[in-house]
Design a protein around this motif. Structure first.
Motif, PDB file in Angstrom:
ATOM      1  N   HIS A   4       0.639  -0.970  -0.100  1.00  0.00           N
ATOM      2  CA  HIS A   4      -0.325  -0.134  -0.192  1.00  0.00           C
ATOM      3  C   HIS A   4       1.020   1.274  -0.104  1.00  0.00           C
ATOM      4  O   HIS A   4       2.155   1.650   0.744  1.00  0.00           O
ATOM      5  CB  HIS A   4      -0.425  -0.292   1.124  1.00  0.00           C
ATOM      6  N   THR A   7      -3.848   6.333   0.085  1.00  0.00           N
ATOM      7  CA  THR A   7      -5.102   6.860  -0.127  1.00  0.00           C
ATOM      8  C   THR A   7      -5.041   7.755  -0.514  1.00  0.00           C
ATOM      9  O   THR A   7      -4.842   8.601  -0.241  1.00  0.00           O
ATOM     10  CB  THR A   7      -6.600   5.804   0.708  1.00  0.00           C
ATOM     11  N   THR A   8      -6.066   7.939  -1.990  1.00  0.00           N
ATOM     12  CA  THR A   8      -6.332   9.005  -2.040  1.00  0.00           C
ATOM     13  C   THR A   8      -7.708   9.821  -2.213  1.00  0.00           C
ATOM     14  O   THR A   8      -7.808   9.752  -0.885  1.00  0.00           O
ATOM     15  CB  THR A   8      -6.358   9.076  -4.529  1.00  0.00           C
ATOM     16  N   ASP A  10      -9.876  11.017  -3.116  1.00  0.00           N
ATOM     17  CA  ASP A  10     -10.958  10.500  -3.123  1.00  0.00           C
ATOM     18  C   ASP A  10     -11.498   9.276  -3.325  1.00  0.00           C
ATOM     19  O   ASP A  10     -12.648   8.364  -3.182  1.00  0.00           O
ATOM     20  CB  ASP A  10     -11.974  10.791  -5.282  1.00  0.00           C
ATOM     21  N   GLY A  11     -10.920   8.126  -1.800  1.00  0.00           N
ATOM     22  CA  GLY A  11     -10.774   7.373  -1.600  1.00  0.00           C
ATOM     23  C   GLY A  11     -10.339   6.050  -2.609  1.00  0.00           C
ATOM     24  O   GLY A  11     -10.233   5.300  -1.641  1.00  0.00           O
ATOM     25  N   ARG A  12      -9.690   6.309  -3.112  1.00  0.00           N
ATOM     26  CA  ARG A  12      -9.000   4.905  -4.421  1.00  0.00           C
ATOM     27  C   ARG A  12      -7.433   4.906  -3.803  1.00  0.00           C
ATOM     28  O   ARG A  12      -6.446   5.475  -3.020  1.00  0.00           O
ATOM     29  CB  ARG A  12      -8.398   5.348  -5.462  1.00  0.00           C
ATOM     30  N   THR A  13      -6.967   3.609  -3.550  1.00  0.00           N
ATOM     31  CA  THR A  13      -5.884   2.832  -3.407  1.00  0.00           C
ATOM     32  C   THR A  13      -4.908   3.440  -4.274  1.00  0.00           C
ATOM     33  O   THR A  13      -5.517   2.170  -5.605  1.00  0.00           O
ATOM     34  CB  THR A  13      -6.501   1.308  -2.572  1.00  0.00           C
ATOM     35  N   LEU A  14      -3.578   3.419  -3.848  1.00  0.00           N
ATOM     36  CA  LEU A  14      -2.568   3.387  -5.127  1.00  0.00           C
ATOM     37  C   LEU A  14      -1.651   1.853  -4.164  1.00  0.00           C
ATOM     38  O   LEU A  14      -1.197   2.249  -3.039  1.00  0.00           O
ATOM     39  CB  LEU A  14      -1.861   4.519  -5.256  1.00  0.00           C
ATOM     40  N   LEU A  23      -3.597   1.777  -9.598  1.00  0.00           N
ATOM     41  CA  LEU A  23      -5.251   2.251  -8.227  1.00  0.00           C
ATOM     42  C   LEU A  23      -6.245   1.789  -8.533  1.00  0.00           C
ATOM     43  O   LEU A  23      -6.856   2.014 -10.104  1.00  0.00           O
ATOM     44  CB  LEU A  23      -4.924   4.259  -9.339  1.00  0.00           C
ATOM     45  N   ASP A  24      -6.530   1.527  -7.495  1.00  0.00           N
ATOM     46  CA  ASP A  24      -7.847   0.637  -7.130  1.00  0.00           C
ATOM     47  C   ASP A  24      -7.894  -0.547  -8.330  1.00  0.00           C
ATOM     48  O   ASP A  24      -9.101  -0.845  -9.085  1.00  0.00           O
ATOM     49  CB  ASP A  24      -9.317   2.049  -7.991  1.00  0.00           C
ATOM     50  N   GLU A  28      -1.891   1.478 -13.822  1.00  0.00           N
ATOM     51  CA  GLU A  28      -1.703   2.890 -13.721  1.00  0.00           C
ATOM     52  C   GLU A  28       0.324   3.128 -14.131  1.00  0.00           C
ATOM     53  O   GLU A  28       0.130   4.168 -14.873  1.00  0.00           O
ATOM     54  CB  GLU A  28      -1.603   3.627 -12.551  1.00  0.00           C
TER      55      GLU A  28
END
Length: 102
Positions: A4, A7-8, A10-14, A23-24, A28
């Protein structure tokens, strides 16, 4: 194994999964780019002043970039020493020699 990164807003996980940044769950980037190498670096720094690197279109701080690059390096090293990675390098070498010979 996934690492991990952040977390962006807007709630997306990188995450780093294998040899790429996701990315989510969507690939990417396969490498990180320093901000100064991006053609629009000034605008990026105006929008995200603490950014030092980009993973595709996602800006990363220095600490996030260190974690991401370490995970990418570890995954690449594991792949390159695996039977699949060795076979891929051999196949590439054979293709180069064959193309030179022809």
């Amino acid at each position: 194994m996934a690492t991990h990164i952040k977390t962006t807003e807007d709630g997306r996980t990188l995450q780093v999964i294998g040899r790429a940044v996701f990315l989510d769950g969507v690939k990417e980037a396969e490498w990180l780019i320093p901000i100064v190498q991006h053609p629009n670096w000034k605008a990026i720094l105006e929008a995200v002043p603490k950014a030092t690197h980009l993973a595709g279109r996602v800006p990363l701080t220095w600490d996030e970039a260190l974690v991401a690059q370490a995970a990418l390096n570890e995954a690449r090293e594991a792949y390159e020493t695996s039977p699949t990675g060795i076979a891929e390098r051999l196949r590439h070498s054979i293709n180069v020699v064959t193309s030179i010979r022809d």
